[in-house]
Design an enzyme around this catalytic site. Sequence first.
Site, mmCIF file in Angstrom:
data_model
loop_
_atom_site.group_PDB
_atom_site.id
_atom_site.type_symbol
_atom_site.label_atom_id
_atom_site.label_comp_id
_atom_site.label_asym_id
_atom_site.label_seq_id
_atom_site.Cartn_x
_atom_site.Cartn_y
_atom_site.Cartn_z
ATOM 1 N N ASP A 1 -4.167 58.387 36.511
ATOM 2 C CA ASP A 1 -4.897 57.326 36.257
ATOM 3 C C ASP A 1 -4.661 56.739 37.985
ATOM 4 O O ASP A 1 -3.972 57.290 39.084
ATOM 5 C CB ASP A 1 -4.775 57.386 34.763
ATOM 6 C CG ASP A 1 -6.383 56.074 34.929
ATOM 7 O OD1 ASP A 1 -7.229 55.938 35.679
ATOM 8 O OD2 ASP A 1 -6.660 55.696 34.196
ATOM 9 N N ALA B 1 -13.735 53.691 29.101
ATOM 10 C CA ALA B 1 -13.761 52.063 28.851
ATOM 11 C C ALA B 1 -14.335 52.367 27.345
ATOM 12 O O ALA B 1 -14.999 51.148 26.941
ATOM 13 C CB ALA B 1 -15.336 51.301 29.766
ATOM 14 N N CYS C 1 6.008 63.788 5.823
ATOM 15 C CA CYS C 1 5.993 64.283 6.434
ATOM 16 C C CYS C 1 7.244 64.953 6.954
ATOM 17 O O CYS C 1 7.626 65.157 7.101
ATOM 18 C CB CYS C 1 5.970 63.720 8.165
ATOM 19 S SG CYS C 1 6.204 64.480 9.702
ATOM 20 N N CYS D 1 11.525 62.874 10.826
ATOM 21 C CA CYS D 1 11.318 63.167 9.569
ATOM 22 C C CYS D 1 12.106 64.249 7.626
ATOM 23 O O CYS D 1 12.456 63.988 6.718
ATOM 24 C CB CYS D 1 9.694 63.484 8.299
ATOM 25 S SG CYS D 1 9.215 62.236 9.813
HETATM 26 N N1 GUN Z 1 -7.966 54.270 30.693
HETATM 27 C C1 GUN Z 1 -8.403 54.487 29.922
HETATM 28 N N2 GUN Z 1 -9.923 53.283 29.455
HETATM 29 C C2 GUN Z 1 -10.143 53.851 31.177
HETATM 30 C C3 GUN Z 1 -11.343 54.274 32.007
HETATM 31 O O1 GUN Z 1 -12.685 53.480 31.898
HETATM 32 N N3 GUN Z 1 -11.074 54.306 33.119
HETATM 33 C C4 GUN Z 1 -9.707 55.052 33.324
HETATM 34 N N4 GUN Z 1 -9.630 55.180 35.267
HETATM 35 N N5 GUN Z 1 -8.780 55.135 33.423
HETATM 36 C C5 GUN Z 1 -8.898 54.729 32.162
HETATM 37 ZN ZN ZN Z 2 7.656 63.059 10.736
#
Ligand code: GUN
Ligand code: ZN
Length: 477
Positions: free
Chosen positions: A90, A192, A275, A280
Amino acid sequence: MPPIFEITHKDIAGRIGRLETPHGIVETPTVMPVVNPNIQTIKPSELREFGAEILITNSYIIYRKPELRERALREGLHSLLGFDGPVMTDSGSFQLSVYGEVEVNNTQIIQFQKDIGSDICVPLDIPTPPDVSRNRAESELSVTMERLEEAAGLKGSSLLAAPIQGSTYPDLREDAARKLSGMDFDVYPIGAVVPLMESYRYSDLVDVIVASKKGLSPAAPVHLFGAGHPMMFSLAVALGCDLFDSASYALYAKDGRYMTSRGTHHIEDLQYLPCSCPVCTSYDSNEIIKSENREELLARHNLYVTFAEMREIKQAIREGSLWELVEQRCRSHPKLMDGLRRALRFTEWLLQFDPLTKSTFFYSGPESALRTEVVGYGKKLRNFTFKGKVLIREKHLENEGNYDHVLGFKAPFGPYPVELSETYPFHAEVVKEPDYESLTIALQNVLELMKLNPNAEFTFVCDVEHPLISKIAGFQQ
Ligand code: GUN
Ligand code: ZN
């Protein structure tokens, strides 16, 4: 060149696919565990044992810290993390949305991701939150779109992701998706949506996913950014999401929270562990609570259930039982049920993706009456034409020889050709006492058939109580 994403199996709008990256092929749907380059409760090299095929990390965290940046540039991202499979990075957009600014621009962070050998790079989009003014959503989206165009021009051998923004305006999401779909991107994250998921706004989330998917090619791999709770995976997969990323397994563990496919428990509230993962079966809840490794143990359990749920979803796609799984999961929380009910408003749209035949149809409640198969059959029924005497009956009758046509009756489908009673979807396992919704749809289909065939003479034999029965009786006169 073969496609980077190949779909091998489908159910509803969900699919099993193969995504090709520079460090290998990933089977989707899958979750990318979020790895923090600074702190690692569970080593990246170990994540494979849980089922992880691809990881995601934040290139901005690496970029900002000189010793990490130098090492990543010198040895590469994979060596830095100690993981030789695919890694998505990211861009720092999340930091941008939290702190309002970042010390890097779009071209710098894309170049950096390429330089350290990321498999999937993400440009510096603006994650516009839900419910902002239309003006703000539009102006931030136009900045995002400019940066994505700029990114497309810098494309190298890494895959490139194009986050779709547009806040809670479905038309903005759909337009953005359509424009980006025509450009040279490989993966489409829906951005988002974390605030929607944090506040359990699953119906709004469904609107955002469907709007984005409508603008995209069905062949494009879609990533739901920041989605990491196993209880919502099946719904998102059913709508066509292929990739998820989870920091939740670690964040929840820090808070003492224990995930299940039906929701989250605080470990202190659990007297029993529902689980059978290695954690677990080795510890009881008291031992986890008291352990100095509590956070790590919970993170491990959370990862196990996260991947177990993905396997369950993939199996459901293979056997055509994804609706059944989605309905079960969505029954675990009213807000998820709201999400399912919102998704069912889009059944007509889902119809185009749903396979024509599947193995089973288990009726599990009123929502099943709104499934693709039922809506699809309701449309098909409008093409049936009949002349002469038509019998519609629930059970076999002695005098059927007196009729030109004999149709079965089964809620939620309504009238159907008896010779198809052993085939999909009419061989559905349904409840003996149909609920009101199911019966309403079935009886509406009876009425529709009668209206469309004014020259036929209908006889309807069925032991049910419903307000529509008197209307049907009116038609029979
Ligand atoms: N991580 C969570 N939401 C977003 C997003 O809208 N854009 C980016 N680049 N990373 C994220
Ligand atoms: Zn577990």
